[in-house]
Motif scaffolding. Structure first.
Motif, PDB file in Angstrom:
ATOM      1  N   VAL A 136       0.865  -1.189   0.000  1.00 28.63           N
ATOM      2  CA  VAL A 136       0.000   0.000   0.000  1.00 28.63           C
ATOM      3  C   VAL A 136       0.900   1.237   0.000  1.00 28.63           C
ATOM      4  O   VAL A 136       2.071   1.154   0.362  1.00 28.63           O
ATOM      5  CB  VAL A 136      -0.957   0.024   1.228  1.00 28.63           C
ATOM      6  N   GLY A 137       0.347   2.361  -0.386  1.00 29.70           N
ATOM      7  CA  GLY A 137       1.143   3.592  -0.402  1.00 29.70           C
ATOM      8  C   GLY A 137       0.351   4.678  -1.079  1.00 29.70           C
ATOM      9  O   GLY A 137      -0.660   4.396  -1.735  1.00 29.70           O
ATOM     10  N   PRO A 138       0.802   5.929  -0.970  1.00 33.30           N
ATOM     11  CA  PRO A 138       0.047   7.029  -1.559  1.00 33.30           C
ATOM     12  C   PRO A 138      -0.100   6.878  -3.074  1.00 33.30           C
ATOM     13  O   PRO A 138       0.727   6.222  -3.702  1.00 33.30           O
ATOM     14  CB  PRO A 138       0.899   8.276  -1.244  1.00 33.30           C
ATOM     15  N   LYS A 170       3.729   1.992  -7.038  1.00 40.65           N
ATOM     16  CA  LYS A 170       3.321   0.602  -6.770  1.00 40.65           C
ATOM     17  C   LYS A 170       3.223  -0.226  -8.070  1.00 40.65           C
ATOM     18  O   LYS A 170       3.744  -1.327  -8.140  1.00 40.65           O
ATOM     19  CB  LYS A 170       1.974   0.571  -6.029  1.00 40.65           C
ATOM     20  N   SER A 171       2.566   0.343  -9.086  1.00 36.86           N
ATOM     21  CA  SER A 171       2.438  -0.407 -10.347  1.00 36.86           C
ATOM     22  C   SER A 171       3.810  -0.571 -11.010  1.00 36.86           C
ATOM     23  O   SER A 171       4.075  -1.593 -11.655  1.00 36.86           O
ATOM     24  CB  SER A 171       1.491   0.311 -11.311  1.00 36.86           C
ATOM     25  N   SER A 194       6.678   4.703   1.000  1.00 33.11           N
ATOM     26  CA  SER A 194       6.680   6.150   1.261  1.00 33.11           C
ATOM     27  C   SER A 194       6.163   6.873   0.023  1.00 33.11           C
ATOM     28  O   SER A 194       5.944   6.258  -1.018  1.00 33.11           O
ATOM     29  CB  SER A 194       8.112   6.601   1.552  1.00 33.11           C
ATOM     30  N   GLY A 195       6.039   8.183   0.110  1.00 32.30           N
ATOM     31  CA  GLY A 195       5.699   8.989  -1.065  1.00 32.30           C
ATOM     32  C   GLY A 195       6.825   8.879  -2.088  1.00 32.30           C
ATOM     33  O   GLY A 195       7.916   8.392  -1.776  1.00 32.30           O
ATOM     34  N   ILE A 199       0.048   5.641   6.267  1.00 35.98           N
ATOM     35  CA  ILE A 199      -0.283   6.262   4.965  1.00 35.98           C
ATOM     36  C   ILE A 199      -0.260   7.790   5.111  1.00 35.98           C
ATOM     37  O   ILE A 199       0.234   8.503   4.239  1.00 35.98           O
ATOM     38  CB  ILE A 199      -1.672   5.786   4.462  1.00 35.98           C
ATOM     39  N   GLN A 200      -0.775   8.284   6.245  1.00 36.27           N
ATOM     40  CA  GLN A 200      -0.766   9.736   6.452  1.00 36.27           C
ATOM     41  C   GLN A 200       0.669  10.258   6.496  1.00 36.27           C
ATOM     42  O   GLN A 200       0.966  11.335   5.991  1.00 36.27           O
ATOM     43  CB  GLN A 200      -1.513  10.092   7.737  1.00 36.27           C
ATOM     44  N   ILE A 201       1.564   9.470   7.103  1.00 37.11           N
ATOM     45  CA  ILE A 201       2.982   9.862   7.141  1.00 37.11           C
ATOM     46  C   ILE A 201       3.532   9.881   5.711  1.00 37.11           C
ATOM     47  O   ILE A 201       4.201  10.828   5.293  1.00 37.11           O
ATOM     48  CB  ILE A 201       3.797   8.882   8.023  1.00 37.11           C
ATOM     49  N   ALA A 202       3.211   8.821   4.938  1.00 40.13           N
ATOM     50  CA  ALA A 202       3.703   8.734   3.553  1.00 40.13           C
ATOM     51  C   ALA A 202       3.200   9.915   2.723  1.00 40.13           C
ATOM     52  O   ALA A 202       3.868  10.383   1.811  1.00 40.13           O
ATOM     53  CB  ALA A 202       3.259   7.416   2.936  1.00 40.13           C
TER      54      ALA A 202
END
Ligand SMILES: Nc1ncnc2c1ncn2[C@@H]1O[C@H](COP(=O)(O)OP(=O)(O)OP(=O)(O)O)[C@@H](O)[C@H]1O
Length: 267
Positions: A42-44, A49-50, A214-215, A253-256
């Motif tokens: 998972v991530g922003p 990811k893809s 991470s972002g 996720i909010q951190i990312a």
């Protein structure tokens, strides 16, 4: 000596070349997926990811670092990877059975036709599509099409199944049905899987481990070991342990996204 993991991403860095210059997407990423396990990523949005799935499938080569699959360095597209996406892309001119058989025609052309049909029929029955073998994709609902697509991605018994948001376009109830089908498929024919998802509940329900990226440029920010029973009923998501997992992931996720800090997460 411990066995190497089935998927090993070692120090992978990747940037896309765009009209405005390089766009760094992955930064020294390390991911390890042991054989037989289910890992969710998972991530922003837009963090890469893809891109990670394309690197594992050999559709992209990293700028730096290495991708290993079953002890072999990935340098080109792999037949031993099964993939399913948000849009099932089934061929309308083929029946559901013929769509499912397609990878066998490519990967195992010498397999007798009756064996191919038997294999596809067994999988279709396993996901509840018995009796729909002769239908065309447009005659099925979105959830049924996604079930057929899952069969197609597993029919040739790939080493690894990559799922890139396969349930993202489905309504909540159909999605939950498909989650249960995934557990059933895994029980009947164990496979190693990497799932990309935006749905934290989905990640906790399906995975043994959830990796938070991470972002962009993405690196591994947090890894959650999901200590829930292998055979999960949906109510597991309402148990305190799962609720804690979901709160932790939401915070990560909010951190990312740059909307919270690790210190706040620790409080
Ligand atoms: N072929 C390409 N050329 C240039 N840029 C690309 C290419 N493919 C993806 N990108 C960019 O790379 C970044 C990462 O894309 P990617 O699709 O891997 O992210 P993602 O995390 O899967 O996104 P989402 O969660 O929104 O599906 C995005 O900013 C995207 O616009």
């Amino acid at each position: 000596m411990t066995e190497p993991a089935l998927i090993e991403i070692k120090g992978v860095t990747h940037a896309y070349q765009t009209a405005t210059g390089p766009l760094p997407v992955l930064d020294n990423l390390n991911v390890s997926v042991p054989e037989g396990t289910f890992t969710a990523v998972v991530g922003p949005s837009g963090c890469g990811k893809s891109t990670l799935t394309k690197l594992i499938a050999g559709l992209l080569r990293p700028d730096r670092g290495e991708v290993w699959l079953h002890g072999e360095r990935v340098k080109s597209p792999r037949k031993t990877v099964g993939m399913a996406f948000q849009n099932p892309v089934l061929l309308e001119w083929r029946t559901i059975l013929d769509n499912v058989i397609l990878p066998l025609e490519i990967v195992a052309p010498r397999m007798p036709k009756k064996d191919r049909i038997k294999r596809a029929e067994e999988l279709l029955a396993l996901v509840g599509l018995e009796g729909f073998e002769d239908k065309r994709p447009s005659e099925l609902s979105g959830g049924m099409r996604q079930r057929a697509s899952l069969c197609r991605s597993l029919v040739h018994k790939p080493d690894v199944l990559i799922l890139d948001e396969p349930f993202g376009a489905l309504d909540a109830f159909t999605r939950e049905d498909l989650w249960q089908t995934m557990h059933e498929l895994r029980r009947q024919e164990p496979f190693t899987s990497l799932l990309i998802t935006h749905d934290l509940r989905e990640s906790v329900y399906l995975a043994d481990e959830v990796i938070v990226l991470s972002g962009r440029p993405a690196t591994t920010q947090f890894v959650l070991d999901v200590d829930l029973p292998g055979e999960r009923a949906l109510d597991v998501l309402y148990q305190p342990k799962a609720v804690d997992y979901l709160a932790t992931l939401r915070h990560q996720i909010q951190i990312a996204q740059g909307r919270a800090t690790q210190e706040e997460a620790a409080q």
